[in-house]
Design a protein around this motif. Structure first.
Motif, PDB file in Angstrom:
ATOM      1  N   UNK A 172      31.070  27.541  -4.058  1.00 39.63           N
ATOM      2  CA  UNK A 172      31.432  27.503  -5.476  1.00 39.63           C
ATOM      3  C   UNK A 172      32.456  28.585  -5.784  1.00 39.63           C
ATOM      4  N   UNK A 173      32.217  29.791  -5.290  1.00 37.42           N
ATOM      5  CA  UNK A 173      33.144  30.895  -5.544  1.00 37.42           C
ATOM      6  C   UNK A 173      34.534  30.568  -5.009  1.00 37.42           C
ATOM      7  N   UNK A 174      34.589  30.031  -3.812  1.00 34.00           N
ATOM      8  CA  UNK A 174      35.885  29.671  -3.213  1.00 34.00           C
ATOM      9  C   UNK A 174      36.576  28.575  -4.029  1.00 34.00           C
ATOM     10  N   UNK A 175      35.809  27.595  -4.473  1.00 36.08           N
ATOM     11  CA  UNK A 175      36.389  26.503  -5.251  1.00 36.08           C
ATOM     12  C   UNK A 175      36.883  26.995  -6.608  1.00 36.08           C
ATOM     13  N   UNK A 176      36.136  27.893  -7.242  1.00 38.50           N
ATOM     14  CA  UNK A 176      36.578  28.423  -8.531  1.00 38.50           C
ATOM     15  C   UNK A 176      37.892  29.179  -8.409  1.00 38.50           C
ATOM     16  N   UNK A 177      38.104  29.857  -7.284  1.00 33.77           N
ATOM     17  CA  UNK A 177      39.391  30.530  -7.045  1.00 33.77           C
ATOM     18  C   UNK A 177      40.509  29.498  -7.006  1.00 33.77           C
ATOM     19  N   UNK A 178      40.294  28.394  -6.316  1.00 33.56           N
ATOM     20  CA  UNK A 178      41.305  27.329  -6.253  1.00 33.56           C
ATOM     21  C   UNK A 178      41.583  26.765  -7.649  1.00 33.56           C
ATOM     22  N   UNK A 232      31.127  21.026 -13.174  1.00 30.31           N
ATOM     23  CA  UNK A 232      30.038  22.000 -13.106  1.00 30.31           C
ATOM     24  C   UNK A 232      28.720  21.310 -12.743  1.00 30.31           C
ATOM     25  N   UNK A 233      28.462  20.185 -13.340  1.00 31.64           N
ATOM     26  CA  UNK A 233      27.233  19.437 -13.043  1.00 31.64           C
ATOM     27  C   UNK A 233      27.188  19.026 -11.573  1.00 31.64           C
ATOM     28  N   UNK A 234      28.307  18.570 -11.058  1.00 33.32           N
ATOM     29  CA  UNK A 234      28.371  18.138  -9.658  1.00 33.32           C
ATOM     30  C   UNK A 234      28.234  19.307  -8.689  1.00 33.32           C
ATOM     31  N   UNK A 235      28.604  20.506  -9.119  1.00 29.12           N
ATOM     32  CA  UNK A 235      28.608  21.678  -8.230  1.00 29.12           C
ATOM     33  C   UNK A 235      27.337  22.518  -8.309  1.00 29.12           C
ATOM     34  N   UNK A 236      26.418  22.215  -9.184  1.00 32.13           N
ATOM     35  CA  UNK A 236      25.312  23.125  -9.442  1.00 32.13           C
ATOM     36  C   UNK A 236      24.396  23.388  -8.241  1.00 32.13           C
ATOM     37  N   UNK A 237      24.307  22.494  -7.298  1.00 29.28           N
ATOM     38  CA  UNK A 237      23.457  22.728  -6.126  1.00 29.28           C
ATOM     39  C   UNK A 237      24.257  23.067  -4.874  1.00 29.28           C
ATOM     40  N   UNK A 238      25.540  23.323  -5.031  1.00 31.05           N
ATOM     41  CA  UNK A 238      26.421  23.702  -3.918  1.00 31.05           C
ATOM     42  C   UNK A 238      26.197  25.178  -3.618  1.00 31.05           C
ATOM     43  N   UNK A 239      26.232  25.602  -2.353  1.00 36.29           N
ATOM     44  CA  UNK A 239      26.047  27.018  -2.029  1.00 36.29           C
ATOM     45  C   UNK A 239      27.040  27.916  -2.782  1.00 36.29           C
ATOM     46  N   UNK A 240      26.556  29.084  -3.166  1.00 36.75           N
ATOM     47  CA  UNK A 240      27.333  30.020  -3.982  1.00 36.75           C
ATOM     48  C   UNK A 240      28.692  30.359  -3.370  1.00 36.75           C
ATOM     49  N   UNK A 241      28.738  30.565  -2.060  1.00 38.55           N
ATOM     50  CA  UNK A 241      30.009  30.949  -1.429  1.00 38.55           C
ATOM     51  C   UNK A 241      31.059  29.841  -1.563  1.00 38.55           C
ATOM     52  N   UNK A 266      41.519  26.293 -16.387  1.00 42.22           N
ATOM     53  CA  UNK A 266      40.738  25.330 -15.599  1.00 42.22           C
ATOM     54  C   UNK A 266      39.612  26.058 -14.857  1.00 42.22           C
ATOM     55  N   UNK A 267      39.956  27.105 -14.129  1.00 40.44           N
ATOM     56  CA  UNK A 267      38.948  27.871 -13.404  1.00 40.44           C
ATOM     57  C   UNK A 267      37.920  28.485 -14.334  1.00 40.44           C
ATOM     58  N   UNK A 307      31.055  26.568 -17.743  1.00 37.09           N
ATOM     59  CA  UNK A 307      30.091  25.465 -17.749  1.00 37.09           C
ATOM     60  C   UNK A 307      28.998  25.687 -16.703  1.00 37.09           C
ATOM     61  N   UNK A 308      29.374  26.194 -15.531  1.00 32.00           N
ATOM     62  CA  UNK A 308      28.371  26.504 -14.502  1.00 32.00           C
ATOM     63  C   UNK A 308      27.398  27.559 -15.010  1.00 32.00           C
TER      64      UNK A 308
END
Length: 64
Positions: free
Chosen positions: A25-31, A14-23, A39-40, A46-47
């Protein structure tokens, strides 16, 4: 992994992803969720905590 190790992993991701574009992040959370629903959900929670506690003026995609 025990519960504390999982929490550490979720927090690190979550810390590493906080400045990643929302789209992205959403795609990664699905994975993550497809691998394991806990896990998801763990990373998503945490995000959400990071974004709720982001100081004003910090670039945070879901606080604006």
């Amino acid at each position: 992994m025990d519960a504390s190790q999982k929490e550490q992993l979720f927090g690190n991701l979550a810390e590493a992803m906080q400045d990643v574009p929302e789209r992205i992040i959403a795609r990664q959370l699905v994975h993550f969720y497809k691998v394991d629903p806990d896990y998801g959900s763990g990373v998503a929670k945490k995000l959400a905590w990071i974004w709720r506690n982001t100081p004003p003026g910090r670039n945070s995609p879901w606080l604006s």
